[in-house]
Design a protein around this motif. Structure first.
Motif, mmCIF file in Angstrom:
data_model
loop_
_atom_site.group_PDB
_atom_site.id
_atom_site.type_symbol
_atom_site.label_atom_id
_atom_site.label_comp_id
_atom_site.label_asym_id
_atom_site.label_seq_id
_atom_site.Cartn_x
_atom_site.Cartn_y
_atom_site.Cartn_z
ATOM 1 N N ARG A 82 -14.348 4.455 -5.757
ATOM 2 C CA ARG A 82 -13.211 4.335 -6.683
ATOM 3 C C ARG A 82 -13.694 4.092 -8.118
ATOM 4 N N LYS A 135 -8.573 2.543 -11.851
ATOM 5 C CA LYS A 135 -8.627 1.090 -12.110
ATOM 6 C C LYS A 135 -9.225 0.861 -13.498
ATOM 7 N N TYR A 171 -3.929 -2.734 -17.513
ATOM 8 C CA TYR A 171 -3.471 -4.089 -17.182
ATOM 9 C C TYR A 171 -2.906 -4.844 -18.376
ATOM 10 N N GLU A 213 4.416 0.507 -6.951
ATOM 11 C CA GLU A 213 3.604 -0.594 -6.436
ATOM 12 C C GLU A 213 3.868 -1.874 -7.216
ATOM 13 N N SER A 245 -0.140 -6.029 -9.224
ATOM 14 C CA SER A 245 -1.544 -6.288 -8.886
ATOM 15 C C SER A 245 -1.880 -5.879 -7.464
ATOM 16 N N SER A 285 -5.224 1.626 -2.958
ATOM 17 C CA SER A 285 -5.722 0.312 -2.520
ATOM 18 C C SER A 285 -6.547 0.429 -1.246
ATOM 19 N N ILE A 286 -7.699 -0.225 -1.259
ATOM 20 C CA ILE A 286 -8.582 -0.217 -0.083
ATOM 21 C C ILE A 286 -7.988 -1.116 1.007
ATOM 22 N N THR A 287 -7.309 -2.161 0.577
ATOM 23 C CA THR A 287 -6.635 -3.029 1.564
ATOM 24 C C THR A 287 -5.519 -2.259 2.259
ATOM 25 N N THR A 306 -7.008 -6.705 -2.488
ATOM 26 C CA THR A 306 -8.140 -7.607 -2.284
ATOM 27 C C THR A 306 -7.783 -9.032 -2.707
#
Ligand SMILES: Cc1ncc(COP(=O)(O)O)c(C=O)c1O
Length: 344
Positions: free
Chosen positions: A79, A182, A187, A218, A221, A243-245, A281
């Motif tokens: 990523r 990312k 942000y 989404e 965060s 998202s990896i989660t 995460t």
């Protein structure tokens, strides 16, 4: 290290070392450990005013049997490379990314929380252009640094639900913008609405797709998922961070016998969902108790409110998914998908 492992929160702590490498003359310099936690930058460095930076967030865990692992660092490496390519920065090779993270964990092992406190080490790799210039032409002179800090969970050490608000007058990402990367610059604009939402007692903000505002995108965060009639549903959107989660939870959900659907989720469908959660995460899996829709965040009017659970009464699927995922990370549940990368 004498830290209160049960009450770490999500704060930054100075540890033994930051790992640093630079991209010079077409190659990465050998990684170095820096104990000063201080970097000197030219004030014209591109990162300072144009936010030419991308970053990652992953975790290392001390498992039940004493082993130390990182969770899916290859995914974060891929990523970061994707974000770097978007910014026109050199992409750190996957092996270098993993080596830097591994070495960061090793050098800061005494800050890695012991097993049994639900705590872990948050690893923050950052890639930034430090070239001094005011023009917008690309001229990468790049620093790649990896820090690690011991953390509890973002929202406290137990699985408790949070309320969220959909702010009608703020977007997180432009329709054809950089939302799925990312990037540091994604942000900064969320801090203002976050401060307002937090002051109003909301734990999270949920964003709709900014083009038509019909579908759920989404949280600020973390990714969104919901449980609807035995199915794990999560948005399909070009402006959501992959998202990896969430990717892992989709597999866990399948393993637990749920159907998984990645598709557009109209806002009104919230009324038919039994459970909603934020995943990432940092937030791990945070159940959402209520979502309010506010046309103007700063004003009192709430045009719709969706309820999923009372605080302290977290839904059964959120609980199962959380236990299974964290069980794999802490070595309590067999890692059948090979997600835990051994460090030592
Ligand atoms: C905007 C956003 N969405 C989703 C996530 C969750 O991604 P991951 O599960 O890879 O941490 C994060 C945090 O990393 C995030 O900042």
């Amino acid at each position: 290290m004498n830290l209160d492992w049960n009450n770490l929160g999500f704060d930054v702590r100075k540890t033994n070392a930051v790992m640093v490498t630079r991209f010079v003359d077409g190659a990465w310099t050998p990684m170095e450990a820096d104990a000063s936690f201080t970097m000197s930058l030219n004030p014209y460095a591109l990162v300072m005013h144009y936010a030419v930076a991308c970053f990652e967030g992953l975790k290392a865990f001390r498992q039940k049997d004493g082993r130390v692992v990182m969770f899916r660092p290859d995914e974060n490496a891929a990523r970061l490379r994707r974000s770097a390519a978007y910014l026109g920065l050199p992409e750190p090779p996957v092996e270098l990314f993993i080596q830097m993270c591994e070495e960061c964990v090793r050098r800061n092992l005494d800050f890695l929380p012991p097993y049994g406190h639900g705590a872990s080490m948050y690893i923050r790799p950052i890639l930034m252009s430090v070239h001094p210039q005011i023009g917008l032409s690309p001229h990468p002179e790049v620093v790649f640094a990896v820090m690690g800090t011991p953390v509890g969970t973002y929202h406290g050490s137990t699985l408790k639900a949070f309320s969220a608000v959909i702010p009608g007058n703020y977007d997180r990402a432009a329709p054809k913008g950089s939302g799925s990367y990312k990037l540091a610059g994604n942000y900064a604009p969320t801090f203002r609405p976050y401060n307002i939402a937090h002051a109003q007692g909301y734990g999270e903000m949920l964003f709709l797709n900014s083009g038509t505002r019909e579908f759920i995108d989404e949280f600020g965060s973390s990714n969104f998922f919901a449980i609807k009639d035995g199915t794990y549903i999560t948005p399909l959107s070009d402006s959501v961070l992959p998202s990896i989660t969430n990717k892992s939870l989709q597999v866990v959900a399948t393993d637990l016998g749920l159907k998984v659907e990645k598709r557009h989720i109209p806002l009104a469908e919230l009324a038919d969902c039994q459970e909603v959660g934020a995943c990432g995460t940092a937030v791990v899996l945070t159940p959402i108790s209520r979502i309010d829709v506010k046309p103007v965040l700063e004003e009192a009017e709430v045009t719709a409110s969706y309820r999923f659970c009372e605080d302290g009464a977290v839904g059964p699927m959120c609980t199962k998914l959380y236990r299974h995922l964290t069980g794999i990370q802490f070595g309590e549940v067999e890692d059948i998908h090979g997600w835990c990368y051994p460090v030592c």
